[in-house]
Design a protein around this motif. Structure first.
Motif, mmCIF file in Angstrom:
data_model
loop_
_atom_site.group_PDB
_atom_site.id
_atom_site.type_symbol
_atom_site.label_atom_id
_atom_site.label_comp_id
_atom_site.label_asym_id
_atom_site.label_seq_id
_atom_site.Cartn_x
_atom_site.Cartn_y
_atom_site.Cartn_z
ATOM 1 N N TRP A 281 -67.665 17.082 -77.135
ATOM 2 C CA TRP A 281 -68.060 18.314 -77.828
ATOM 3 C C TRP A 281 -69.069 19.094 -77.002
ATOM 4 O O TRP A 281 -68.973 20.314 -76.845
ATOM 5 C CB TRP A 281 -68.652 17.956 -79.183
ATOM 6 N N THR B 208 -66.753 11.363 -78.565
ATOM 7 C CA THR B 208 -66.464 12.687 -79.130
ATOM 8 C C THR B 208 -67.664 13.615 -79.032
ATOM 9 O O THR B 208 -67.503 14.808 -78.796
ATOM 10 C CB THR B 208 -66.042 12.574 -80.606
ATOM 11 N N LEU C 284 -59.261 12.512 -74.893
ATOM 12 C CA LEU C 284 -60.322 12.715 -75.871
ATOM 13 C C LEU C 284 -60.818 14.147 -75.829
ATOM 14 O O LEU C 284 -60.974 14.805 -76.864
ATOM 15 C CB LEU C 284 -61.479 11.753 -75.583
ATOM 16 N N ARG D 215 -59.604 20.677 -82.007
ATOM 17 C CA ARG D 215 -60.163 20.864 -83.342
ATOM 18 C C ARG D 215 -61.259 21.917 -83.364
ATOM 19 O O ARG D 215 -61.793 22.223 -84.418
ATOM 20 C CB ARG D 215 -60.753 19.546 -83.867
ATOM 21 N N ALA E 232 -63.587 17.827 -89.093
ATOM 22 C CA ALA E 232 -62.363 18.456 -88.591
ATOM 23 C C ALA E 232 -61.395 17.402 -88.069
ATOM 24 O O ALA E 232 -60.181 17.510 -88.252
ATOM 25 C CB ALA E 232 -62.713 19.457 -87.485
ATOM 26 N N LEU F 234 -67.476 18.499 -86.647
ATOM 27 C CA LEU F 234 -66.398 18.018 -85.765
ATOM 28 C C LEU F 234 -65.724 16.790 -86.369
ATOM 29 O O LEU F 234 -64.494 16.685 -86.381
ATOM 30 C CB LEU F 234 -66.967 17.703 -84.381
ATOM 31 N N LYS F 235 -66.551 15.849 -86.876
ATOM 32 C CA LYS F 235 -65.955 14.643 -87.464
ATOM 33 C C LYS F 235 -65.109 15.015 -88.672
ATOM 34 O O LYS F 235 -64.037 14.446 -88.892
ATOM 35 C CB LYS F 235 -67.038 13.651 -87.896
ATOM 36 N N LEU G 270 -58.367 16.330 -77.441
ATOM 37 C CA LEU G 270 -58.372 16.138 -78.900
ATOM 38 C C LEU G 270 -59.511 16.928 -79.538
ATOM 39 O O LEU G 270 -59.325 17.657 -80.512
ATOM 40 C CB LEU G 270 -58.521 14.644 -79.219
ATOM 41 N N VAL G 271 -60.689 16.814 -78.929
ATOM 42 C CA VAL G 271 -61.843 17.519 -79.487
ATOM 43 C C VAL G 271 -61.661 19.025 -79.355
ATOM 44 O O VAL G 271 -61.940 19.786 -80.292
ATOM 45 C CB VAL G 271 -63.141 17.040 -78.803
ATOM 46 N N ASP H 207 -69.107 7.211 -83.330
ATOM 47 C CA ASP H 207 -68.045 6.764 -82.432
ATOM 48 C C ASP H 207 -68.111 5.256 -82.215
ATOM 49 O O ASP H 207 -68.400 4.774 -81.122
ATOM 50 C CB ASP H 207 -68.128 7.481 -81.082
ATOM 51 N N SER I 268 -57.901 7.409 -77.030
ATOM 52 C CA SER I 268 -58.887 8.190 -76.289
ATOM 53 C C SER I 268 -60.247 7.505 -76.225
ATOM 54 O O SER I 268 -60.975 7.672 -75.260
ATOM 55 C CB SER I 268 -59.024 9.574 -76.909
#
Ligand SMILES: Nc1ncnc2c1ncn2[C@@H]1O[C@H](COP(=O)(O)OP(=O)(O)O)[C@@H](O)[C@H]1O
Ligand SMILES: [Mg+2]
Lengths: 377, 256
Positions: free
Chosen positions: A66, A62, A94, A101, B125, B122-123, A97-98, B158, B189
């Motif tokens: 990002w 992630t 992935l 958000r 969210a 981000l986490k 998904l990121v 992660d 993912s």
């Protein structure tokens, strides 16, 4: 960091001849630190269309996704058109998904720094509030105490006795030992001086007066503040954190009745007894020292005591103890109730409780001295 | 590599004094799998999880994580490849939510504070918390928010292996569904392996690939949810054939 695994790193290559950005290596949280300046300079490529090639990517998580999103954001802000190639399967999932958000994220401004004047103002205000709350607490304790004393059958006797055992019986060894050592030290220092003047027997006056009148009660109060007062704060504070106090209230048990009153009463019973113990062991230490250094026998030491100090002095030393007990228990419980929410608050309030109760005990002791000298006792 | 065992439990016994709560447990969790541990309250699920996390030593038997013994795991720094959501959150109460999420990142990476902050947001969210909540202390959160914040911290680095102790307990149904979705999405993912304890039958039917049912100190049933719910053991039957159990099963077979 892991010692055994080979260091992983992430890479980013801008190719100017062919307008392409290549992502290489491991785009994962623990590796993207190696990407210092991941963003392209505006002058990197004069044209508009750019390809982002993720084909050489070894891993993506992630954090990597990002960062890739940020890269694309910069490209867009430079009015470029981008195309993402070779990002397939679960990596594409992935990334999406990121990206989905991204709109939810609003980095929060750090709180404003306070100026000097503001800090001083806030601190004074807080201190006044605390003093106010402490007064209110002592008032409430007194009124509840009074209510219970005129209806003594509502007192929780077993709890009071538990407190006496916990704060008193278990403290016997430490109080006895420390006051014994105090007596020894006092007699040693005194005898060195008195021997010079050949006034050996006055060692009794010196040690008996200081121990009975001042040191025994003060010393015991300090030990109990560190031992028991701190425990009161920590226990009540932890109960507050875990909402046990609220649970008590909902069951219809006022926390005050259960947690504060037995402690105040228990300590008011205990502290005079401990002080008496400190009197005895302190004098015993002094006697031993007087015998070995000045050759004063136990018998003549004991015979001298009634001549050296009046009964009043002895009683006055003991009278202070319940007042000190009240201070220690009230401050300990008060600071326990002031714990808010978090675990670190328990530690902070416990420290405060010990510091404040010792401070207040010494202030009270000074007040007693002034009072006694006023009345000439 | 696909059938690699991430977690392997062999002949595990756990006793507290005289009282034994596990007798001879054997199971393994494969990479990329969502594995559920089911069982009545007090059947020893949390204790089993603590043993798998190497926080508590079993009385007898072996546990291997990433194919390594606990000692090697500790030595090789494999702990940062696992993330944990504790039953009661276990957020650091003196830190804000944002700081809680950033703690593992600060400890194990050299990212700049700005990027770290963004990753923290981000986490949050990802688990459905607004960035503003990051400024709050754990004591200022509701039970469900606490769970999500703790999940965000578990996801901070992660991890490859994620342990969840009752992740949906205390969440409203919509949030619980969203959490199921998130777990599935992350698995798809990131290739995450998830070991979760749950009483939430909806989660079990929707998310779990395989599960074991603990009871009477042993594994009473193991396999896919269909296999377990078809087990003849009276305890398992009572668990799945109760009113709640039937509803969740029907929802799972007649979606929409
Ligand atoms: N530290 C401990 N000492 C003694 N007994 C324990 C301890 N921890 C858990 N137990 C017991 O082990 C059993 C299983 O507990 P737990 O794993 O928390 O249950 P659950 O399956 O509901 O998560 C319970 O009966 C509990 O009382
Ligand atoms: Mg549990």
């Amino acid at each position: 960091m892991t010692a055994r695994l080979p260091p992983k790193s992430a890479g980013l290559v801008f190719e100017a001849d062919y307008p392409r950005v290549r992502l290489t290596g491991y785009w994962i949280t623990t590796a993207i630190g190696s990407l210092d300046e991941p963003m392209p300079s505006p002058g990197w490529w004069p044209g508009r269309a750019v390809t982002i090639d993720a084909g050489e990517l070894r891993a993506l998580d992630t954090a990597g996704a990002w960062l890739l999103g940020k890269l694309i954001g910069v490209l867009e802000s430079q009015q470029r058109e981008w195309r993402l190639e070779n990002l397939e399967g679960h990596r594409r999932t992935l990334f999406e998904l990121v990206q989905s958000r991204q709109s939810d994220i609003r980095p929060v401004e750090p709180p404003r720094r306070q100026g000097m004047l503001e800090q001083v103002g806030r601190a004074s205000h807080d201190h006044l509030n605390v003093a106010n709350a402490l007064l209110a607490f002592i008032g409430e304790s007194a009124s509840v105490l009074f209510n219970h004393l005129i209806r003594p059958w509502r007192l929780r006797l077993p709890l009071i006795l538990t407190e006496v055992e916990e704060a008193g019986v278990r403290a016997v060894p430490i109080v006895a030992l420390l006051s014994f050592l105090l007596g020894v030290t006092l007699a040693y220092q005194g005898s060195v001086q008195l021997r010079i003047y050949g006034a050996n027997i006055y060692i009794v006056d010196l040690t008996a007066l200081t121990i009975f009148r001042e040191l025994a009660s003060l010393m015991t109060a300090v030990i109990v503040a560190g031992r028991t007062g701190a425990a009161y704060t920590a226990e009540i504070g932890t109960m507050k954190v875990t909402e046990e106090l609220d649970a008590l209230r909902t069951i219809g048990i006022p926390p005050f009745d259960l947690l504060v009153l037995p402690r105040i009463l228990g300590l008011m019973i205990t502290l005079p007894l401990l002080t008496l113990l400190a009197d005895v062991t302190g004098i015993f230490g002094a006697m031993l020292m007087a015998k070995s250094l000045l050759d004063i026998s136990f018998q003549s030491f004991l015979d001298r005591i009634p001549e050296a100090i009046s009964m009043a002095s002895f009683v006055l030393g003991l009278i202070k103890a319940p007042v000190f007990a009240m201070i220690i228990a009230a401050v300990g419980c008060f600071q326990g109730f002031r714990v808010t929410g978090a675990a670190d608050s328990v530690g902070r309030q416990t420290t405060l409780s010990v510091v404040q109760s010792i401070f207040l005990v010494i202030v009270a002791d000074a007040a007693f001295s002034v009072l006694f000298s006023w009345f000439g006792i | 590599m696909m059938n690699e065992n991430i977690l392997e439990v062999r002949n595990l016994h756990t006793c507290f004094g005289r009282e034994c709560i596990h007798e001879d447990l054997n199971f393994e969790v494969r990479r990329g799998e969502i594995f559920a541990i089911v069982g009545g309250s007090g059947s020893g699920k949390t204790v089993l999880l603590r043993e798998a996390l190497l926080l508590q030593e079993p009385t007898a038997g072996t546990i291997k994580v990433f194919g390594e013994t606990p000692r090697q795991v500790e030595k090789n720094g494999l702990r940062q490849r696992t993330g944990v959501l504790f039953q009661h959150g276990a957020l650091f109460s003196s830190l804000t939510v944002q700081q809680n999420v950033e703690t593992p990142i600060i400890e194990h990476t050299t990212l700049s504070p700005g990027l770290r902050h963004e990753l923290g947001c981000l986490k949050l969210a990802l688990v459905g918390l607004a960035s503003e909540n990051g400024r709050k202390l754990p004591a200022q959160l509701s039970g469900g928010m606490l769970k999500r914040a703790a999940l965000a911290r578990a996801l901070a680095l992660d991890p490859e292996l994620l342990f969840l102790d009752e992740p949906t307990a205390g969440l409203d149904p919509a949030s619980a569904d969203a959490l199921d979705d998130l777990i599935l999405q992350l698995r798809d993912s990131l290739g995450l392996t998830v070991v979760m304890i749950t009483h939430d039958l909806d989660t079990l039917w929707r998310a779990a690939d395989r599960a074991i049912f603990l009871g009477e100190r042993r594994i009473l049933a193991g396999g896919t949810m269909k296999q377990i719910s078809g087990s003849g053991h009276p305890l398992v039957k009572a668990y799945f054939q109760g009113n709640r159990g039937r509803g969740a099963r029907e929802a799972a077979w007649n979606p929409g």
